[in-house]
Design an enzyme around this catalytic site. Structure first.
Site, PDB file in Angstrom:
ATOM      1  N   LYS A  86       0.826  -1.068  -0.036  1.00 58.15           N
ATOM      2  CA  LYS A  86       0.006   0.042   0.184  1.00 58.15           C
ATOM      3  C   LYS A  86       0.922   1.418  -0.013  1.00 58.15           C
ATOM      4  CE  LYS A  86      -4.229  -1.711  -0.018  1.00 58.15           C
ATOM      5  NZ  LYS A  86      -5.403  -1.357  -1.127  1.00 58.15           N
ATOM      6  N   GLU A 141      -9.488   5.928   2.997  1.00 57.88           N
ATOM      7  CA  GLU A 141     -10.329   4.863   3.405  1.00 57.88           C
ATOM      8  C   GLU A 141      -9.430   3.774   3.823  1.00 57.88           C
ATOM      9  OE1 GLU A 141      -9.223   3.178   0.197  1.00 57.88           O
ATOM     10  OE2 GLU A 141     -10.035   5.114   0.232  1.00 57.88           O
ATOM     11  N   SER A 171       1.715  -9.693  -0.537  1.00 61.93           N
ATOM     12  CA  SER A 171       1.318  -8.305  -0.568  1.00 61.93           C
ATOM     13  C   SER A 171       1.595  -7.641   0.757  1.00 61.93           C
ATOM     14  CB  SER A 171      -0.009  -8.102  -1.075  1.00 61.93           C
ATOM     15  OG  SER A 171      -1.034  -8.797  -0.246  1.00 61.93           O
TER      16      SER A 171
END
Length: 401
Positions: free
Chosen positions: A94, A116, A383
């Protein structure tokens, strides 16, 4: 780092029939401003150099491509390679998108950032980028996700972000996005909405994809350097779908490389308690984009379920829907129990604790590998790391912390 020969999305923001801008008129000028600013930044060498410098010096890129010998041996077939996004700063992929969009917001003169989050990793990444870039940060998060991801909530607050609980709907990611969009409509002049995945109205799916494509670009170079060839399979979990698109997209033109996205089957596809938008969904519009959704016969969005908070979303990025429709990628679903099996498998074989989201991809890759030969290569995008999920896993396997 988009693939060289793919011209997607088109000028209207569509990937085939998917994508577009389905938003209130008040947001259309903001989206036009964002697209223009992004295209100018993309063409500016200084912006690109600053992004790549911070990827290297701040995020810690390139992340390693780790051959997982014991996982491969246990699976009994193909060689499994792990793209270690769990080793990036903040513990997940991210940060790539958060840092890129943070730089873009600063370039646009926006001082207030809203975001968010579901699993909390995008919220942490946004708070991290904002702290480093001296920007105000407000993160919307569903109350259920706040309960499940309390350690990440604390991290966001330590980093100076305000975390705003969302108590509507299922109190998860979908509802957090709803509130973030309401905030943006109200405060569009000075506020930048740092969307965390390849969802939302154009140009967000393109922007998030391009920043995350550094994953696939590195992977292609790393596989070529060691194996002097391309991988046979790319496997990644899919919620909104940014880590998967980031891995897949730079290989788009390499048709011999097969893409497999792994969604959350939750308690089972037949139970209705799952988040498998591509495997079981229908075309509709959610959060400003046309894509595959979980909806009833009246078009009402269904509540979702996944043990992994980051996969607990009733839609998916439009580029994934396009890949499915054209046959460029295949999509499968893995249950909560199977994901737990994948979680423990990686812990026991490689000493790596994966995020529950990534554990879905690990489980599927292990099953896939069993039917292949050792010469074949499967790249799994790991991830994120599993620190955030230890409470969830402990509760499920009956361990009291």
């Amino acid at each position: 780092m988009p693939a060289k020969n793919i011209k997607l999305p088109n000028e209207r923001g569509y990937f085939g029939q998917f994508g577009g801008k389905f938003v209130p008129e008040t947001l259309m000028p903001a989206l036009a401003e964002l697209e223009q600013a992004y295209r100018e930044a993309q063409a500016e060498p200084e912006f690109q150099q600053e992004f790549l410098r911070l990827c290297r010096d701040y995020i810690g890129r390139p992340t390693p491509l780790y051959p997982a010998p014991r996982l491969s041996a246990r699976s009994g077939g193909a060689t499994i390679l792990l793209k270690r996004e769990d080793l990036a700063h903040t513990g997940a992929h991210k940060i790539n998108n958060a840092l890129g969009q943070g730089l873009l917001a600063k370039r646009m003169g926006k001082s207030r950032i809203i975001a968010e989050t579901g699993a909390g990793q995008h919220g942490v990444a946004a708070a991290t980028a904002c702290a480093m870039l001296d920007l105000e940060c407000i993160v919307y998060m569903g109350e259920e996700d706040i309960r499940r991801q309390s350690s990440n909530v604390f991290r966001m607050k330590l980093l100076g972000a305000e975390v705003r609980p969302v108590g509507s709907g299922s109190r998860t990611l979908k509802d957090a996005i709803n509130e973030a969009i309401r905030d943006w409509v109200t405060n569009v002049e000075d506020t930048y909405y740092l969307l965390g995945s390849v969802v939302g109205p154009h140009p967000y799916p393109m922007i998030a994809r391009d920043f995350q494509a550094i994953i696939g670009g590195e992977t292609k170079e790393q596989v070529a350097a060691t194996y002097h060839r391309l991988p046979d399979y790319l496997v990644a979990c899919v919620g909104g779908g940014s880590n998967a698109i980031g891995l897949f997209h730079p290989f788009f033109d390499d048709k011999e490389v097969k893409f497999i996205g792994v969604e959350a089957a939750g308690q089972g596809l037949k139970t209705g308690h799952h988040s498998a938008s591509l495997v079981t969904g229908r075309t509709g519009v959610l959060h400003g984009t046309r894509s595959q959704l979980l909806q009833d016969s009246d078009g009402q969005i269904l509540e979702t379920h996944s043990l992994a908070p980051g996969l607990d979303y009733p839609g998916v990025g439009p580029e994934h829907s396009y890949y499915q429709e054209t046959g460029r990628a295949s999509y499968v679903a893995v249950t909560d129990e199977q994901a737990l099996e994948g979680f423990q498998l990686l812990c026991h074989t490689e000493g790596i604790i994966p995020a529950l989201e990534s554990a879905h991809a690990i489980y599927y890759a292990a099953q896939l590998a069993a039917g292949l030969t050792p010469e074949q290569l499967i790249v799994v995008n790991l991830s994120g790391r599993g620190d955030k999920d230890l409470d969830i896993v402990a509760k499920r396997i009956g361990v009291e912390l």
